[in-house]
Write a protein that holds these residues in place. Structure first.
Motif, PDB file in Angstrom:
ATOM      1  N   VAL A 272     -11.925  36.958  53.070  1.00  0.00           N
ATOM      2  CA  VAL A 272     -12.523  36.234  54.193  1.00  0.00           C
ATOM      3  C   VAL A 272     -13.733  35.410  53.744  1.00  0.00           C
ATOM      4  CG1 VAL A 272     -13.646  36.498  56.444  1.00  0.00           C
ATOM      5  CG2 VAL A 272     -11.712  37.960  55.832  1.00  0.00           C
ATOM      6  N   HIS A 273     -14.513  35.936  52.800  1.00  0.00           N
ATOM      7  CA  HIS A 273     -15.747  35.285  52.364  1.00  0.00           C
ATOM      8  C   HIS A 273     -15.688  34.883  50.888  1.00  0.00           C
ATOM      9  CE1 HIS A 273     -17.718  36.287  56.126  1.00  0.00           C
ATOM     10  NE2 HIS A 273     -17.246  37.507  56.008  1.00  0.00           N
ATOM     11  N   ALA A 274     -14.508  34.636  50.355  1.00  0.00           N
ATOM     12  CA  ALA A 274     -14.388  34.263  48.944  1.00  0.00           C
ATOM     13  C   ALA A 274     -15.261  33.051  48.647  1.00  0.00           C
ATOM     14  CB  ALA A 274     -12.934  33.980  48.598  1.00  0.00           C
ATOM     15  N   GLY A 275     -16.025  33.139  47.581  1.00  0.00           N
ATOM     16  CA  GLY A 275     -16.889  32.029  47.189  1.00  0.00           C
ATOM     17  C   GLY A 275     -18.321  32.166  47.656  1.00  0.00           C
ATOM     18  N   ASN A 276     -18.658  33.224  48.400  1.00  0.00           N
ATOM     19  CA  ASN A 276     -20.044  33.394  48.811  1.00  0.00           C
ATOM     20  C   ASN A 276     -20.912  33.778  47.603  1.00  0.00           C
ATOM     21  OD1 ASN A 276     -18.789  36.211  49.118  1.00  0.00           O
ATOM     22  ND2 ASN A 276     -20.972  36.664  49.347  1.00  0.00           N
ATOM     23  N   SER A 277     -22.184  33.450  47.675  1.00  0.00           N
ATOM     24  CA  SER A 277     -23.138  33.810  46.635  1.00  0.00           C
ATOM     25  C   SER A 277     -23.723  35.190  46.924  1.00  0.00           C
ATOM     26  CB  SER A 277     -24.279  32.789  46.582  1.00  0.00           C
ATOM     27  OG  SER A 277     -23.794  31.524  46.242  1.00  0.00           O
ATOM     28  N   ALA A 278     -24.337  35.771  45.903  1.00  0.00           N
ATOM     29  CA  ALA A 278     -25.012  37.050  46.067  1.00  0.00           C
ATOM     30  C   ALA A 278     -26.482  36.874  45.741  1.00  0.00           C
ATOM     31  CB  ALA A 278     -24.411  38.097  45.146  1.00  0.00           C
ATOM     32  N   ARG A 279     -27.334  37.681  46.350  1.00  0.00           N
ATOM     33  CA  ARG A 279     -28.778  37.668  46.076  1.00  0.00           C
ATOM     34  C   ARG A 279     -29.272  39.084  45.968  1.00  0.00           C
ATOM     35  NH1 ARG A 279     -31.179  32.468  47.179  1.00  0.00           N
ATOM     36  NH2 ARG A 279     -29.386  31.080  47.007  1.00  0.00           N
ATOM     37  N   VAL A 280     -30.390  39.225  45.285  1.00  0.00           N
ATOM     38  CA  VAL A 280     -31.081  40.493  45.179  1.00  0.00           C
ATOM     39  C   VAL A 280     -32.525  40.223  45.554  1.00  0.00           C
ATOM     40  CG1 VAL A 280     -31.817  42.335  43.624  1.00  0.00           C
ATOM     41  CG2 VAL A 280     -29.556  41.323  43.357  1.00  0.00           C
ATOM     42  N   LEU A 281     -33.111  41.091  46.341  1.00  0.00           N
ATOM     43  CA  LEU A 281     -34.492  40.940  46.782  1.00  0.00           C
ATOM     44  C   LEU A 281     -35.376  41.828  45.919  1.00  0.00           C
ATOM     45  CD1 LEU A 281     -36.483  39.847  48.931  1.00  0.00           C
ATOM     46  CD2 LEU A 281     -35.988  41.901  50.249  1.00  0.00           C
ATOM     47  N   VAL A 282     -36.411  41.263  45.326  1.00  0.00           N
ATOM     48  CA  VAL A 282     -37.362  42.016  44.519  1.00  0.00           C
ATOM     49  C   VAL A 282     -38.709  41.978  45.230  1.00  0.00           C
ATOM     50  CG1 VAL A 282     -38.545  42.178  42.302  1.00  0.00           C
ATOM     51  CG2 VAL A 282     -36.152  41.416  42.399  1.00  0.00           C
ATOM     52  N   LEU A 283     -39.255  43.146  45.522  1.00  0.00           N
ATOM     53  CA  LEU A 283     -40.550  43.245  46.190  1.00  0.00           C
ATOM     54  C   LEU A 283     -41.586  43.755  45.204  1.00  0.00           C
ATOM     55  CD1 LEU A 283     -39.375  44.976  49.485  1.00  0.00           C
ATOM     56  CD2 LEU A 283     -39.858  42.549  49.141  1.00  0.00           C
ATOM     57  N   ASN A 284     -42.748  43.172  45.221  1.00  0.00           N
ATOM     58  CA  ASN A 284     -43.853  43.636  44.374  1.00  0.00           C
ATOM     59  C   ASN A 284     -44.887  44.337  45.208  1.00  0.00           C
ATOM     60  OD1 ASN A 284     -42.884  42.550  41.930  1.00  0.00           O
ATOM     61  ND2 ASN A 284     -43.597  40.538  42.542  1.00  0.00           N
TER      62      ASN A 284
END
Length: 80
Positions: free
Chosen positions: A68-80
């Motif tokens: 359904v969502h082929a081609g979506n990007s991924a992200r990771v959140l980094v908190l300091n």
């Protein structure tokens, strides 16, 4: 958080939780003494989306998420 930020509150089209509007976001943040909401469990084409004037951030860490969502990007959140 299974419920989804939206322009109007109401039932979720994903079948789990509800949609909540900016007024609900404001009330939740004020009641709980928070500055923002960070959430996941909703696929975003770019891996991240900002809602309700930046008060709600959705981060999705799976790229090419099922057919359904082929081609979506991924992200990771980094908190300091």
């Amino acid at each position: 958080l299974w419920s989804d930020p939206a322009s109007e509150s109401g039932p979720s089209c994903r079948g789990a939780g509800v949609r909540f509007d900016e007024e609900v976001t404001q009330r939740f943040l004020e009641t709980n003494g928070l500055a923002c909401i960070l959430r996941s469990h909703e696929c975003m084409d770019d891996g991240v989306a900002y809602h309700h004037h930046g008060l709600v951030t959705t981060v999705f860490s799976a790229s090419n998420y099922n057919a359904v969502h082929a081609g979506n990007s991924a992200r990771v959140l980094v908190l300091n």
